[in-house]
Design an enzyme around this catalytic site. Sequence first.
Site, PDB file in Angstrom:
ATOM      1  N   ASP A 104       0.839  -1.153  -0.100  1.00 26.93           N
ATOM      2  CA  ASP A 104      -0.104  -0.053   0.174  1.00 26.93           C
ATOM      3  C   ASP A 104       0.766   1.290   0.156  1.00 26.93           C
ATOM      4  OD1 ASP A 104      -2.595   1.458   0.467  1.00 26.93           O
ATOM      5  OD2 ASP A 104      -3.172  -0.248   1.444  1.00 26.93           O
ATOM      6  N   ASP A 153      -3.244   4.581  -2.405  1.00 22.85           N
ATOM      7  CA  ASP A 153      -4.252   5.198  -1.570  1.00 22.85           C
ATOM      8  C   ASP A 153      -4.794   6.467  -2.109  1.00 22.85           C
ATOM      9  OD1 ASP A 153      -5.569   4.575   1.289  1.00 22.85           O
ATOM     10  OD2 ASP A 153      -4.834   6.800   1.401  1.00 22.85           O
ATOM     11  N   GLU A 165      -6.537   3.803  -5.938  1.00 26.37           N
ATOM     12  CA  GLU A 165      -7.848   3.922  -5.388  1.00 26.37           C
ATOM     13  C   GLU A 165      -8.341   5.571  -5.717  1.00 26.37           C
ATOM     14  OE1 GLU A 165      -9.898   4.038  -1.063  1.00 26.37           O
ATOM     15  OE2 GLU A 165      -8.097   4.954  -1.424  1.00 26.37           O
ATOM     16  N   HIS A 201     -11.208  -3.327   3.136  1.00 26.70           N
ATOM     17  CA  HIS A 201     -11.126  -2.916   4.584  1.00 26.70           C
ATOM     18  C   HIS A 201     -11.936  -1.698   4.768  1.00 26.70           C
ATOM     19  CE1 HIS A 201      -8.559  -0.397   2.358  1.00 26.70           C
ATOM     20  NE2 HIS A 201      -8.254   0.381   3.567  1.00 26.70           N
ATOM     21  N   ASP A 202     -12.574  -1.198   3.891  1.00 23.76           N
ATOM     22  CA  ASP A 202     -13.543   0.330   4.171  1.00 23.76           C
ATOM     23  C   ASP A 202     -14.812  -0.157   3.805  1.00 23.76           C
ATOM     24  OD1 ASP A 202     -11.419   1.736   4.484  1.00 23.76           O
ATOM     25  OD2 ASP A 202     -10.789   2.043   2.283  1.00 23.76           O
TER      26      ASP A 202
END
Length: 561
Positions: free
Chosen positions: A99, A200, A257, A330-331
């Site tokens: 990430d 991210d 993302e 995870h969100d």
Amino acid sequence: MGNKTWWKESVVYQIYPRSFKDTNGDGIGDLKGITEKLDYLKELGVDVIWLSPVYESPNDDNGYDISNYREIMKEFGTMEDWEELLHQMHERNMKLMMDLVVNHSSDEHEWFQQSRLSKDNPYRDYYIWCPGKDGKEPNNWESIFSGSAWQYDEQTDEYYLHLFSKKQPDLNWENPKVRREVYDLMTFWLEKGIDGFRMDVINMISKVPGLPDGEPQEGKKYAPGGQYYMNGPRMHEFLQEMNAQVLSKYDIMTVGEMPGVDPEQAQLYTGEDRNELNMVFQFEHMDLDSQPTGKWDLRPLRLIDLKETVTKWQKGLEDKGWNSLYLNNHDQPRMVSRFGDDGEYWLESAKMLGTFLHMMQGTPYIYQGEELGMTNVKFDSIEDYQDIETLNMYKERLEAGKDPSEIMHSIYVKGRDNARTPMQWDESEHAGFTTGKPWLKVNPNYKEINASKQVNDPTSIYNYYKKLIDLRKTHEIVVYGSYDLLLPDHPTIYAYTRTLGDEKLLVVSNFSKESSTFELPESITYRSKELLIGNYEVDENGEIEEFDLRPYEARVYKLKV
Ligand code: GLC
Ligand code: CA
């Protein structure tokens, strides 16, 4: 159909390290825990692991606030542990995608510590500082984690921008030194041998100059500023620079993302001749069950909307870019609870959703526990929740006079901790995740839903996923076939085809607990058919011109035309 590459043919598995496997009893997942479970993942068939951040961090946002980009978070282990993990992955022919969180850092990063000291500090322009306007914040932007996006800092009597928490100050990408730092730290990890980056909120790094006010919302103090910080004016320039300086030098995989991205923009971000990224995470299908006022304001999902959105993306990037495929991470809430049925038809609907997704064009992402059908969780008390987004929203809405039970309902449906409860390995205490006290409570259903129950059960979700992944490896059409929607107006059946040469896949999914009759459109003709996979017993010789789909049934036929 675009070039053939390994990252189009791969299946990615996302690990949220904090919740994956704890080996030292401190209640927090760690790198050794991941290494321990690599054979489980290899057995499933995954090619690439995306690791949510493992860098040094004060954990205001569980590692998405990085205080040192070149060190490993102490709670997760050491650099040696990380190197051993990479080594063991490569031994098994698996790749590692790290990430990359560089829209912002932690406020505890050395750069920010320096930056806040004085207006003439060499690091001042690493972040976005502005004087107040009429004794108030420099503009009206709302933070994605509630409240103002600006934090006043007494030391220099100015505000700094933080699109997320106030411990996540935004880096100033207008400053070439910042970009140089980012490219250097990326190179640091690439030289260690990693195989890619998940970036991210990368489409937030270019802000519109002047940082204009957002459109005020009735009854709200702050306004969404997304149009001024998402897909900003220098995005392509920055990504092309990053590509030239770093990415192009390695055979790696990249996914950005990108909240608020549309297919036209995504073509530019992922076009093969554009030298930016390989694929993006878009959010349009994640927003279909919310009101325009945001994710916490719920509305029921209409399957027709899902068809329209997914099809727009499938067709929009066909031959022009590449899709990433996901239904949770995870969100996001757990997909079986959100799009399926986590009660009576738990098994069927989890398999149906997997089928629906894995047969599309794009690179599929499995979020840890999805392969077991892990579900959302309902903790009685807000005290049991840990996620900063959830806690900030709860506080803000409570102060605004909202009914606590209504707020809790939104959290049950949409909260990020749904995805973050510890991985359910077995029936032992705390689901075999830890021998200590888990940092976030385990979902109480772990005795029914866990890996040890499923790995050796041929009818399990885990083994169904294994088969889905295998189909991608053995049928080129699953990777490269072009997509076409069937029955666009059917309210409960999602059906589509994939076409490559003289082959077609027919993928039919029932998104409902009611049975429904599927009718094959006359335009689809074929010489032979073969059932590739399905989540119910099916008479292989049965006709496909018309058949009944049972609750949450999914089938995939391969046709020769
Ligand atoms: C991304 C991450 C999320 C994080 C946010 C800020 O959306 O996926 O977990 O909170 O960025 O870094
Ligand atoms: Ca641990």
